[in-house]
Design a protein around this motif. Sequence first.
Motif, PDB file in Angstrom:
ATOM      1  N   ALA A 201       5.608   5.876  -0.187  1.00  0.00           N
ATOM      2  CA  ALA A 201       4.513   5.362  -1.009  1.00  0.00           C
ATOM      3  C   ALA A 201       4.890   4.034  -1.652  1.00  0.00           C
ATOM      4  O   ALA A 201       4.062   3.119  -1.747  1.00  0.00           O
ATOM      5  N   PHE A 202       6.146   3.907  -2.081  1.00  0.00           N
ATOM      6  CA  PHE A 202       6.607   2.671  -2.729  1.00  0.00           C
ATOM      7  C   PHE A 202       6.530   1.495  -1.758  1.00  0.00           C
ATOM      8  O   PHE A 202       6.055   0.407  -2.121  1.00  0.00           O
TER       9      PHE A 202
ATOM     10  N   ALA B 264       4.595   1.021   0.745  1.00  0.00           N
ATOM     11  CA  ALA B 264       3.199   0.636   0.962  1.00  0.00           C
ATOM     12  C   ALA B 264       2.577   0.030  -0.289  1.00  0.00           C
ATOM     13  O   ALA B 264       1.939  -1.034  -0.233  1.00  0.00           O
ATOM     14  N   ASP B 265       2.768   0.697  -1.444  1.00  0.00           N
ATOM     15  CA  ASP B 265       2.116   0.248  -2.676  1.00  0.00           C
ATOM     16  C   ASP B 265       2.626  -1.113  -3.144  1.00  0.00           C
ATOM     17  O   ASP B 265       1.861  -1.917  -3.690  1.00  0.00           O
ATOM     18  N   GLU B 266       3.935  -1.363  -2.949  1.00  0.00           N
ATOM     19  CA  GLU B 266       4.510  -2.646  -3.371  1.00  0.00           C
ATOM     20  C   GLU B 266       4.324  -3.735  -2.321  1.00  0.00           C
ATOM     21  O   GLU B 266       4.727  -4.877  -2.542  1.00  0.00           O
ATOM     22  N   ARG B 267       3.752  -3.358  -1.195  1.00  0.00           N
ATOM     23  CA  ARG B 267       3.474  -4.294  -0.108  1.00  0.00           C
ATOM     24  C   ARG B 267       4.734  -5.086   0.294  1.00  0.00           C
ATOM     25  O   ARG B 267       4.727  -6.315   0.392  1.00  0.00           O
TER      26      ARG B 267
ATOM     27  N   ARG C 215      -0.660   5.189   5.701  1.00  0.00           N
ATOM     28  CA  ARG C 215      -0.187   4.186   4.737  1.00  0.00           C
ATOM     29  C   ARG C 215      -0.303   2.796   5.349  1.00  0.00           C
ATOM     30  O   ARG C 215      -0.053   2.595   6.543  1.00  0.00           O
TER      31      ARG C 215
ATOM     32  N   SER D  48       8.199   9.621  -1.950  1.00  0.00           N
ATOM     33  CA  SER D  48       8.072   8.575  -2.971  1.00  0.00           C
ATOM     34  C   SER D  48       8.443   7.208  -2.403  1.00  0.00           C
ATOM     35  O   SER D  48       7.808   6.191  -2.711  1.00  0.00           O
TER      36      SER D  48
ATOM     37  N   ASP E 111       6.527  -1.168 -13.778  1.00  0.00           N
ATOM     38  CA  ASP E 111       5.343  -1.937 -14.173  1.00  0.00           C
ATOM     39  C   ASP E 111       5.696  -3.299 -14.761  1.00  0.00           C
ATOM     40  O   ASP E 111       4.817  -4.027 -15.240  1.00  0.00           O
TER      41      ASP E 111
END
Length: 531
Positions: free
Chosen positions: A251-252, A254-257, A280, A248, A31
């Motif tokens: 997901a990382f 995709a989420d962090e683009r 995703r 994980s 974060d």
Amino acid sequence: MSNRSHAYLLPHLIEQAADASPDADGLRFRDGALTYSELYGRACALANGLLEDGMQPGDRVGILLRKGLESAVALYGVMMAGGVYVPLDPFAPAARIEFVLRDCGIQRLVAGEQTIGTLLTLAETGLELQTVFGVPDEGVLPYRMVPWSTVEPLARTAPVIATTEQDLCYILYTSGSTGSPKGIMHTHRSALSWAEVAASAYELGPNDVVSNYAPLHFDLSTLDYFAGARAGATTTIIPEEVTRFPASLAAFIADERLTVFYTVPMALIHLAQPELLAGRDLDRLRLVLFGGEPMPIKHLRRIMQLIPTARFVNVYGPTETNGVTHYPVEAVPSVDDEALPIGRPYPNVDALVVDAGFEPVPNGEPGELVVRTPTMMRGYWGRDDLNDRAFHTRTPFGGLPDVYHRTGDLAAMQPDGTVRFLGRKDRQIKSRGNRVELDEVEAVLVNHPLVREAAVYAMSNEEGLLEIRAEAIPVQPGVESGELIRHLRSALPSYAVPARIVLRDSFPRTSTGKIDRLAMEAEALATGVNR
């Protein structure tokens, strides 16, 4: 922003990025984030703290940190002070860390509170260190302790140091054939050259979000940090626990683009499952770079089908040279057992395939790959014996000599200039993307008092990746393989430890009485994986 010297050095990458876009994120981790301005300022503060502690230009400084924002601050801060950063694997056995510290003559460490246990073990060995930065003084270590709270208020302007592009900037330790790791020395020039080449080849820019999958002691990290900074991109550090679990990691990404993902084939193999990637948003992922070991075709085909919008590139280059060749995969070979080419040389790289007399061989013929490039190492730390073997000088036109690095890799040059990798001349392999000298593993195993002889070799597993196998002849009955595994784990990184050790009464031999490893491998193939 700084009162810098006239030389163009690696830390100037973040200075230029801070001048151009001070509020742009240079680094992200979990974060948290550091803008380029914040990264530059914190690195300056650490550099000034090191100099106040008496550090001299050229001093080696160890970095014993888990992945995080502080690791980037540490490497840039050390270089700003004129030092040479030496990244240490925080998960390695203390004995291996101690060897590197002693071999390099390291007096200062940048460490973290998570590594206090290792520091205590090192202190018990009598290791003499002067100062440990980044860890509060709890009165339990016999070293000067300088916490980050003491470093942060220091001047955030870069000190003026008489450092040139030819001076060392980092040393990476890799597996050594004598049973001890060897330190590969890179200069500011070689590292900057690689940053320039990679940033240009992959068209990195300020809008890119580049992954940092590899830890600092793994050479893949140099592209993430230095090419990313050269482009003013954001480098997103992937936490260790995320790299261990494919769900994980998916997901990382995709989420962090992420726009650029640089990793090892093993990670892509584990990601190549429809249930992990389905649904995703990976539309921003434009480039997937992979290297460190050969990529099995069947797995590459699957991951390319699952991420059809990304461009995939096979990157080749030993730690000694940084990147040498790359192969943008336009079409996956139709035959699974066909090897993926390692591609054409990067700009300004001269790659030759030569015979035993160092003369170029005809196209299609096998030979050793030798490389001449500005991204090449200076040599091995304190190992003149290795340096004599690592380089070859050619004077093809009777003029000034050209110095080439001998990669030890067998290759064949194709008529179109594409290079095909054919294997290793020696017994060095890549395991989980990390370089391992099988002779080192063997030397450690045979060093156990209950082992008479040992043999270590590598074979492909069911996924097509190399797997380390070990066999041993004990000195007496009753020896348990588990004890030998524990012995190896105490001295080697996890990726170099065989999954199991087979105990036997004798080894197959050649006519000269040497251990016949080829026969041993043939036996293993004939009797199955769980032999």
